[in-house]
Design a protein around this motif. Structure first.
Motif, PDB file in Angstrom:
ATOM      1  N   PHE A   1       0.829  -1.208   0.000  1.00 40.61           N
ATOM      2  CA  PHE A   1       0.000   0.000   0.000  1.00 40.61           C
ATOM      3  C   PHE A   1       0.863   1.258   0.000  1.00 40.61           C
ATOM      4  O   PHE A   1       0.508   2.271  -0.620  1.00 40.61           O
ATOM      5  CB  PHE A   1      -0.921   0.013   1.220  1.00 40.61           C
ATOM      6  CG  PHE A   1      -1.845   1.207   1.268  1.00 40.61           C
ATOM      7  CD1 PHE A   1      -3.000   1.246   0.496  1.00 40.61           C
ATOM      8  CD2 PHE A   1      -1.549   2.282   2.081  1.00 40.61           C
ATOM      9  CE1 PHE A   1      -3.840   2.350   0.531  1.00 40.61           C
ATOM     10  CE2 PHE A   1      -2.385   3.389   2.126  1.00 40.61           C
ATOM     11  CZ  PHE A   1      -3.535   3.422   1.338  1.00 40.61           C
ATOM     12  N   LEU A   2       2.000   1.212   0.684  1.00 37.66           N
ATOM     13  CA  LEU A   2       2.865   2.383   0.793  1.00 37.66           C
ATOM     14  C   LEU A   2       3.741   2.580  -0.433  1.00 37.66           C
ATOM     15  O   LEU A   2       4.282   3.667  -0.649  1.00 37.66           O
ATOM     16  CB  LEU A   2       3.754   2.262   2.037  1.00 37.66           C
ATOM     17  CG  LEU A   2       3.029   2.169   3.378  1.00 37.66           C
ATOM     18  CD1 LEU A   2       4.033   1.967   4.500  1.00 37.66           C
ATOM     19  CD2 LEU A   2       2.177   3.410   3.628  1.00 37.66           C
ATOM     20  N   GLY A   3       3.903   1.539  -1.239  1.00 39.43           N
ATOM     21  CA  GLY A   3       4.762   1.633  -2.394  1.00 39.43           C
ATOM     22  C   GLY A   3       6.220   1.448  -2.025  1.00 39.43           C
ATOM     23  O   GLY A   3       6.561   1.083  -0.900  1.00 39.43           O
TER      24      GLY A   3
ATOM     25  N   ALA B   1       7.506  11.880   6.919  1.00 40.99           N
ATOM     26  CA  ALA B   1       7.557  10.876   5.860  1.00 40.99           C
ATOM     27  C   ALA B   1       7.069  11.496   4.557  1.00 40.99           C
ATOM     28  O   ALA B   1       6.264  12.437   4.554  1.00 40.99           O
ATOM     29  CB  ALA B   1       6.691   9.675   6.232  1.00 40.99           C
ATOM     30  N   SER B   2       7.560  10.948   3.457  1.00 39.15           N
ATOM     31  CA  SER B   2       7.113  11.419   2.144  1.00 39.15           C
ATOM     32  C   SER B   2       7.244  10.285   1.141  1.00 39.15           C
ATOM     33  O   SER B   2       7.899   9.276   1.400  1.00 39.15           O
ATOM     34  CB  SER B   2       7.947  12.626   1.682  1.00 39.15           C
ATOM     35  OG  SER B   2       9.317  12.259   1.556  1.00 39.15           O
ATOM     36  N   GLY B   3       6.612  10.459   0.001  1.00 39.60           N
ATOM     37  CA  GLY B   3       6.697   9.457  -1.067  1.00 39.60           C
ATOM     38  C   GLY B   3       5.837   8.238  -0.840  1.00 39.60           C
ATOM     39  O   GLY B   3       5.998   7.229  -1.527  1.00 39.60           O
ATOM     40  N   CYS B   4       4.920   8.286   0.119  1.00 37.45           N
ATOM     41  CA  CYS B   4       4.102   7.117   0.439  1.00 37.45           C
ATOM     42  C   CYS B   4       2.853   7.075  -0.444  1.00 37.45           C
ATOM     43  O   CYS B   4       2.286   8.102  -0.784  1.00 37.45           O
ATOM     44  CB  CYS B   4       3.691   7.146   1.905  1.00 37.45           C
ATOM     45  SG  CYS B   4       5.090   7.292   3.049  1.00 37.45           S
ATOM     46  N   GLY B   5       2.432   5.877  -0.788  1.00 40.56           N
ATOM     47  CA  GLY B   5       1.282   5.699  -1.660  1.00 40.56           C
ATOM     48  C   GLY B   5       1.709   4.995  -2.925  1.00 40.56           C
ATOM     49  O   GLY B   5       2.573   5.471  -3.658  1.00 40.56           O
TER      50      GLY B   5
ATOM     51  N   THR C   1      -1.123  11.372  -8.623  1.00 42.26           N
ATOM     52  CA  THR C   1      -0.086  10.895  -7.720  1.00 42.26           C
ATOM     53  C   THR C   1       0.233  11.885  -6.603  1.00 42.26           C
ATOM     54  O   THR C   1       0.364  11.476  -5.443  1.00 42.26           O
ATOM     55  CB  THR C   1       1.194  10.558  -8.515  1.00 42.26           C
ATOM     56  OG1 THR C   1       0.906   9.523  -9.444  1.00 42.26           O
ATOM     57  CG2 THR C   1       2.296  10.105  -7.591  1.00 42.26           C
ATOM     58  N   PRO C   2       0.378  13.183  -6.865  1.00 37.33           N
ATOM     59  CA  PRO C   2       0.640  14.114  -5.760  1.00 37.33           C
ATOM     60  C   PRO C   2      -0.448  14.096  -4.690  1.00 37.33           C
ATOM     61  O   PRO C   2      -0.166  14.247  -3.502  1.00 37.33           O
ATOM     62  CB  PRO C   2       0.724  15.479  -6.456  1.00 37.33           C
ATOM     63  CG  PRO C   2       1.118  15.158  -7.855  1.00 37.33           C
ATOM     64  CD  PRO C   2       0.422  13.870  -8.164  1.00 37.33           C
TER      65      PRO C   2
ATOM     66  N   VAL D   1      -1.651   9.741   1.770  1.00 37.14           N
ATOM     67  CA  VAL D   1      -1.065   8.605   2.479  1.00 37.14           C
ATOM     68  C   VAL D   1       0.109   9.049   3.355  1.00 37.14           C
ATOM     69  O   VAL D   1       0.218   8.637   4.523  1.00 37.14           O
ATOM     70  CB  VAL D   1      -0.633   7.507   1.494  1.00 37.14           C
ATOM     71  CG1 VAL D   1      -0.015   6.327   2.245  1.00 37.14           C
ATOM     72  CG2 VAL D   1      -1.825   7.028   0.674  1.00 37.14           C
ATOM     73  N   SER D   2       1.003   9.892   2.831  1.00 42.81           N
ATOM     74  CA  SER D   2       2.117  10.383   3.650  1.00 42.81           C
ATOM     75  C   SER D   2       1.584  11.170   4.836  1.00 42.81           C
ATOM     76  O   SER D   2       2.105  11.062   5.956  1.00 42.81           O
ATOM     77  CB  SER D   2       3.050  11.263   2.808  1.00 42.81           C
ATOM     78  OG  SER D   2       3.671  10.518   1.781  1.00 42.81           O
ATOM     79  N   GLY D   3       0.515  11.950   4.603  1.00 49.00           N
ATOM     80  CA  GLY D   3      -0.090  12.689   5.708  1.00 49.00           C
ATOM     81  C   GLY D   3      -0.644  11.773   6.773  1.00 49.00           C
ATOM     82  O   GLY D   3      -0.528  12.052   7.977  1.00 49.00           O
ATOM     83  N   ALA D   4      -1.242  10.656   6.341  1.00 58.79           N
ATOM     84  CA  ALA D   4      -1.785   9.689   7.297  1.00 58.79           C
ATOM     85  C   ALA D   4      -0.670   9.027   8.099  1.00 58.79           C
ATOM     86  O   ALA D   4      -0.795   8.805   9.306  1.00 58.79           O
ATOM     87  CB  ALA D   4      -2.604   8.630   6.557  1.00 58.79           C
ATOM     88  N   VAL D   5       0.447   8.703   7.429  1.00 57.95           N
ATOM     89  CA  VAL D   5       1.594   8.115   8.128  1.00 57.95           C
ATOM     90  C   VAL D   5       2.129   9.096   9.168  1.00 57.95           C
ATOM     91  O   VAL D   5       2.374   8.735  10.327  1.00 57.95           O
ATOM     92  CB  VAL D   5       2.700   7.731   7.124  1.00 57.95           C
ATOM     93  CG1 VAL D   5       3.981   7.341   7.864  1.00 57.95           C
ATOM     94  CG2 VAL D   5       2.248   6.595   6.220  1.00 57.95           C
ATOM     95  N   ASN D   6       2.296  10.339   8.778  1.00 56.00           N
ATOM     96  CA  ASN D   6       2.836  11.348   9.696  1.00 56.00           C
ATOM     97  C   ASN D   6       1.918  11.570  10.894  1.00 56.00           C
ATOM     98  O   ASN D   6       2.390  11.737  12.025  1.00 56.00           O
ATOM     99  CB  ASN D   6       3.061  12.657   8.945  1.00 56.00           C
ATOM    100  CG  ASN D   6       4.208  12.568   7.952  1.00 56.00           C
ATOM    101  OD1 ASN D   6       5.182  11.879   8.193  1.00 56.00           O
ATOM    102  ND2 ASN D   6       4.071  13.246   6.828  1.00 56.00           N
TER     103      ASN D   6
END
Length: 304
Positions: A175-177, A245-249, A259-260, A266-271
């Protein structure tokens, strides 16, 4: 094997270099076989080093990841004082096996109710099948060392750092790529590990490392040839910051969104879930293990 005072051990194993005989290219043997990946033929390298972390933990933000697999740091140094770590040859300089993040995907992602339907569906489908998230530490700058500080922690207020590691943490799950990172080459997580006592900003409190026990392993006692073995060393740092975190998804999910936007969601959810970015005083690294240090001349002489 004999325990000796640290000064004697360091001097005998590292500072008194025997003249190295000219040897044909080969592989280090006997007790020096462990240093086979050291760049010991590089004239700038005075000693070979292997440091293995067997236990400990890494806390970033609100998430603590236990260290339950060996992390191996190896290469060559100019001196046991301040020195860059020259990369290992034929093996990773920093070998960090993937560690499972507690809670997996559910533990590091907090999906918002307003996520697009396809993204929401994909998240729960993958949680049901592949919840595990692996985290791998990757260096992004040359590692700097001062193993003298490990043996003799300074008491004069000078920099106590034993190893400075600038790293990023690679989070991996379908899911995170494959480009989901905490930190980057431009904005890394910088660990300044020491065996002394830290002085972190609040809310963290001081913690102490441990220099361990130094032993000279004599391989040719009449000629005082050997290497230094340090066991029970604990390196600590709880004064570092951790970026977002960045680049997730995973862009391969075929979701009908840009993509952005996917990265931001997703990166926002991780953070949000992990508590990133986390300022200094909210993160901790504790790494316990052992180290072996040998004069490169002795490693070269052991070739066969």
């Amino acid at each position: 094997m004999r325990k000796t005072p640290l000064c004697t051990a360091a001097a005998a194993a590292l500072l008194t270099l025997a003249s190295a005989s000219v040897a044909n290219a080969g592989t280090p043997s006997g007790p020096y076989a462990m240093f086979k990946y050291c760049p010991y033929t590089d004239p700038a390298v005075g000693s070979c080093v292997i440091n293995t972390t067997n236990s400990g933990s890494l806390t970033i933000g609100s998430t603590t990841m236990p260290i339950d697999k060996p992390i191996v740091l190896q290469g060559g140094i100019e001196t046991i004082g301040a020195s860059p770590l020259y990369d290992a040859v034929g093996a990773p300089t920093l070998k960090s096996p993937a560690a499972k993040v507690p809670g997996g995907l559910l533990g590091i992602v907090n999906p918002a109710p307003d996520w697009p339907g396809p993204l929401w569906t994909a998240f729960w489908a993958l949680v049901a099948t592949v919840n595990d998230v692996n985290a791998t530490i990757e260096p992004v700058q040359q590692i700097q060392t001062n193993f003298g500080n490990a043996l003799f922690p300074p008491s004069d207020g000078s920099d106590p750092t034993v190893a400075r590691l600038a790293v990023r943490v690679h989070l991996q799950n379908p899911f995170l790529g494959d480009k989901c990172y905490i930190g980057s080459a431009q904005n890394p997580v910088v660990l300044k590990l020491q065996t002394g006592t830290t002085a972190p900003p609040l809310p963290n409190l001081p913690i102490s490392g441990n220099p361990g026990t130094a032993t000279t392993v004599w391989t040719d006692e009449p000629n005082f040839i050997g290497y230094l073995q340090i066991d029970g060393t604990t390196l600590v740092d709880n004064s570092f910051a951790v970026p977002a975190a960045s680049g997730c998804g995973n862009i391969a999910l075929g979701l009908p969104i840009l993509t952005p936007i996917l990265d931001a969601l997703v990166s926002g959810a991780v953070n949000l879930k992990v508590g990133l970015p986390a300022v200094a005083g909210k993160n901790t690294a504790i790494m316990t293990g052992n180290a072996s240090i040998a004069a490169s001349a002795y490693v070269l002489d052991s070739e066969r």
